[in-house]
Design a protein around this motif. Structure first.
Motif, PDB file in Angstrom:
ATOM      1  N   ASN A   5       0.827  -1.210   0.000  1.00 39.48           N
ATOM      2  CA  ASN A   5       0.000   0.000   0.000  1.00 39.48           C
ATOM      3  C   ASN A   5       0.858   1.257   0.000  1.00 39.48           C
ATOM      4  O   ASN A   5       0.529   2.255  -0.651  1.00 39.48           O
ATOM      5  CB  ASN A   5      -0.931   0.009   1.211  1.00 39.48           C
ATOM      6  CG  ASN A   5      -2.052  -1.018   1.109  1.00 39.48           C
ATOM      7  OD1 ASN A   5      -2.381  -1.488   0.023  1.00 39.48           O
ATOM      8  ND2 ASN A   5      -2.627  -1.372   2.248  1.00 39.48           N
ATOM      9  N   VAL A  15      -4.165   0.660 -11.272  1.00 38.85           N
ATOM     10  CA  VAL A  15      -3.598   0.513  -9.932  1.00 38.85           C
ATOM     11  C   VAL A  15      -3.773  -0.905  -9.396  1.00 38.85           C
ATOM     12  O   VAL A  15      -2.930  -1.404  -8.664  1.00 38.85           O
ATOM     13  CB  VAL A  15      -4.238   1.527  -8.951  1.00 38.85           C
ATOM     14  CG1 VAL A  15      -3.736   1.314  -7.528  1.00 38.85           C
ATOM     15  CG2 VAL A  15      -3.935   2.953  -9.404  1.00 38.85           C
ATOM     16  N   THR A  16      -4.860  -1.561  -9.769  1.00 40.31           N
ATOM     17  CA  THR A  16      -5.093  -2.919  -9.281  1.00 40.31           C
ATOM     18  C   THR A  16      -5.977  -3.684 -10.252  1.00 40.31           C
ATOM     19  O   THR A  16      -6.720  -3.091 -11.042  1.00 40.31           O
ATOM     20  CB  THR A  16      -5.768  -2.912  -7.894  1.00 40.31           C
ATOM     21  OG1 THR A  16      -5.963  -4.264  -7.440  1.00 40.31           O
ATOM     22  CG2 THR A  16      -7.113  -2.218  -7.939  1.00 40.31           C
ATOM     23  N   TYR A  34       2.443  -0.588 -10.046  1.00 38.63           N
ATOM     24  CA  TYR A  34       3.193   0.649  -9.803  1.00 38.63           C
ATOM     25  C   TYR A  34       3.854   1.066 -11.110  1.00 38.63           C
ATOM     26  O   TYR A  34       4.589   0.274 -11.732  1.00 38.63           O
ATOM     27  CB  TYR A  34       4.265   0.427  -8.735  1.00 38.63           C
ATOM     28  CG  TYR A  34       5.164   1.629  -8.515  1.00 38.63           C
ATOM     29  CD1 TYR A  34       4.808   2.636  -7.637  1.00 38.63           C
ATOM     30  CD2 TYR A  34       6.364   1.758  -9.221  1.00 38.63           C
ATOM     31  CE1 TYR A  34       5.617   3.745  -7.449  1.00 38.63           C
ATOM     32  CE2 TYR A  34       7.179   2.863  -9.044  1.00 38.63           C
ATOM     33  CZ  TYR A  34       6.805   3.850  -8.157  1.00 38.63           C
ATOM     34  OH  TYR A  34       7.606   4.957  -7.972  1.00 38.63           O
ATOM     35  N   GLN A  91      -8.060  -5.871  -8.905  1.00 42.87           N
ATOM     36  CA  GLN A  91      -9.133  -6.315  -8.024  1.00 42.87           C
ATOM     37  C   GLN A  91     -10.465  -5.658  -8.402  1.00 42.87           C
ATOM     38  O   GLN A  91     -10.529  -4.434  -8.542  1.00 42.87           O
ATOM     39  CB  GLN A  91      -8.813  -5.968  -6.566  1.00 42.87           C
ATOM     40  CG  GLN A  91      -7.532  -6.599  -6.054  1.00 42.87           C
ATOM     41  CD  GLN A  91      -7.608  -8.111  -6.031  1.00 42.87           C
ATOM     42  OE1 GLN A  91      -8.362  -8.697  -5.278  1.00 42.87           O
ATOM     43  NE2 GLN A  91      -6.816  -8.755  -6.878  1.00 42.87           N
ATOM     44  N   THR A 119      -1.351  -5.477  -7.647  1.00 45.39           N
ATOM     45  CA  THR A 119      -1.370  -4.023  -7.791  1.00 45.39           C
ATOM     46  C   THR A 119      -0.266  -3.601  -8.751  1.00 45.39           C
ATOM     47  O   THR A 119       0.704  -4.333  -8.969  1.00 45.39           O
ATOM     48  CB  THR A 119      -1.168  -3.314  -6.442  1.00 45.39           C
ATOM     49  OG1 THR A 119       0.077  -3.736  -5.874  1.00 45.39           O
ATOM     50  CG2 THR A 119      -2.291  -3.651  -5.476  1.00 45.39           C
ATOM     51  N   ILE A 121      -5.020  -0.689  -1.120  1.00 48.39           N
ATOM     52  CA  ILE A 121      -5.578  -1.729  -1.975  1.00 48.39           C
ATOM     53  C   ILE A 121      -5.774  -2.997  -1.142  1.00 48.39           C
ATOM     54  O   ILE A 121      -6.825  -3.617  -1.144  1.00 48.39           O
ATOM     55  CB  ILE A 121      -4.669  -2.034  -3.185  1.00 48.39           C
ATOM     56  CG1 ILE A 121      -4.533  -0.785  -4.070  1.00 48.39           C
ATOM     57  CG2 ILE A 121      -5.231  -3.202  -3.994  1.00 48.39           C
ATOM     58  CD1 ILE A 121      -5.838  -0.300  -4.674  1.00 48.39           C
ATOM     59  N   ILE A 128       2.294   1.750  -3.561  1.00 49.02           N
ATOM     60  CA  ILE A 128       1.270   2.145  -4.520  1.00 49.02           C
ATOM     61  C   ILE A 128       0.745   3.539  -4.213  1.00 49.02           C
ATOM     62  O   ILE A 128       0.343   4.292  -5.095  1.00 49.02           O
ATOM     63  CB  ILE A 128       0.108   1.123  -4.523  1.00 49.02           C
ATOM     64  CG1 ILE A 128       0.631  -0.259  -4.951  1.00 49.02           C
ATOM     65  CG2 ILE A 128      -1.026   1.560  -5.442  1.00 49.02           C
ATOM     66  CD1 ILE A 128       1.265  -0.297  -6.310  1.00 49.02           C
TER      67      ILE A 128
END
Length: 325
Positions: A43, A201-202, A68, A204, A66, A50, A46
């Motif tokens: 986290n 960014v992710t 970067y 998910q 995630t 997340i 990033i």
């Protein structure tokens, strides 16, 4: 889902995406026993939440991916559940997710605490790492909790167990040396196109992030035993317009294993459930950027952590841990 499947799901074929050859890219995993700060570190890198965090073991259950990106290129981080001795089928899923990942990435970061005691959990991971060909970085986290002179003995201790390509002390909590870790990771990646768009960014799904945020607040509020036996399912997730802007209506169910746990989660007069909901709504609104109407329910599904069907229904599919031939 293995890395090839991840790439296909992202619309990528042949192991590359659009981009140029002046940047580096690759997959990196954080591995370690439970509660060493893997999610907090990710986290921090990033720059936003997340992965959920708590001071209780087994907080992370899935492989959370995630991304970067900066001018140097792109690092796809795969945060894994902590490796521990599995006590049920959910535990087996979690350990399988973590151990499988280390054989699929370009760089492995082994996260440990600043102590010279190497326990059974660390030894187990070290034995796994001895079979890994990818560069291995030992990341000594939580250095803000010890004196500087206490770090060298830790380095010496782990050096005797395994020859690491790099050893970097960091503090995921205050960000100390985190930039150095990112720079070092880029050192071991190869030049090539990036896998995701720059603003990704992710991977998910938003519903899963929301479910995890609710579970995090339950982890914070409840005692030691109950959190291991809870899951969160999003029942409805709908946006609507109002005179004050967009509002997201979310109905979610907290699943527990015992009737007695249900009573504790709800609390006297519903106070505990209200606390969990209030804290979760605050985090969810930060993620969504708009007002949220959150309603929580509690249901009992006895021994769900040992049910293959329920584990899958709650988002933990063991098929994701099988190596594809």
């Amino acid at each position: 889902m293995n890395l090839d499947e991840m790439l296909k799901a992202s619309g990528i074929s042949g192991g590359a995406a659009s981009g140029n050859d002046n940047v580096k890219s690759g997959f990196v995993t954080f591995i370690g026993r439970p509660n060493v700060g893997k999610s907090t570190l990710m986290n921090n890198i990033i720059g936003q939440k997340i992965a959920i965090t708590s001071n209780k073991p087994q907080t992370t259950r899935n492989r959370i991916q995630t991304v970067y990106t900066d001018e140097r290129g792109q690092i796809v981080f795969v945060d894994t559940p902590g490796i521990h001795k599995a006590k049920n089928k959910l535990g087996e899923y979690m350990v399988g997710a973590a151990e499988k990942t280390i054989n699929e990435v370009d760089v492995v970061c082994f996260i440990v605490e600043p102590t010279t005691y190497i326990g059974a959990g660390e030894q187990h991971i070290i034995e796994k790492l001895k079979k890994v060909n990818a560069p291995k970085i030992l990341v000594i986290n939580k250095v803000d909790t010890v004196k500087k002179e206490e770090i060298l003995p830790v380095i010496d201790c782990y050096n005797k167990e395994l020859e690491f390509d790099e050893i970097i002390p960091v503090s995921a909590r205050n960000g100390s040396n985190v930039d150095d870790l990112v720079t070092t990771i880029f050192k071991y990646l190869t030049y090539g196109p990036m896998f995701y768009d720059e603003d990704t960014v992710t991977d998910q799904p938003l519903r899963q992030i929301v479910a995890e945020l609710i579970r995090e607040k339950a982890l914070h509020a409840l005692n030691e035993e109950i959190p291991h036996g809870i899951a969160v399912v999003i029942d409805t997730f709908k946006d609507r317009k109002s005179s004050k802007g967009k509002i997201t209506d979310i109905d979610a169910t907290i699943i527990c294993e015992r009737d007695s746990h249900k009573g504790i989660i709800i609390g006297k007069g519903g106070e505990m459930l209200k606390k969990i909901g209030t804290n979760a709504r605050y985090e969810i609104e930060k993620q969504l950027g708009n007002k949220v109407n959150l309603k929580l329910w509690v249901k009992v599904k006895k021994e769900w952590r040992d049910s293959d069907i329920l584990i899958k229904n709650f988002g933990y599919d063991k098929k994701d841990n099988k190596t594809q031939n």
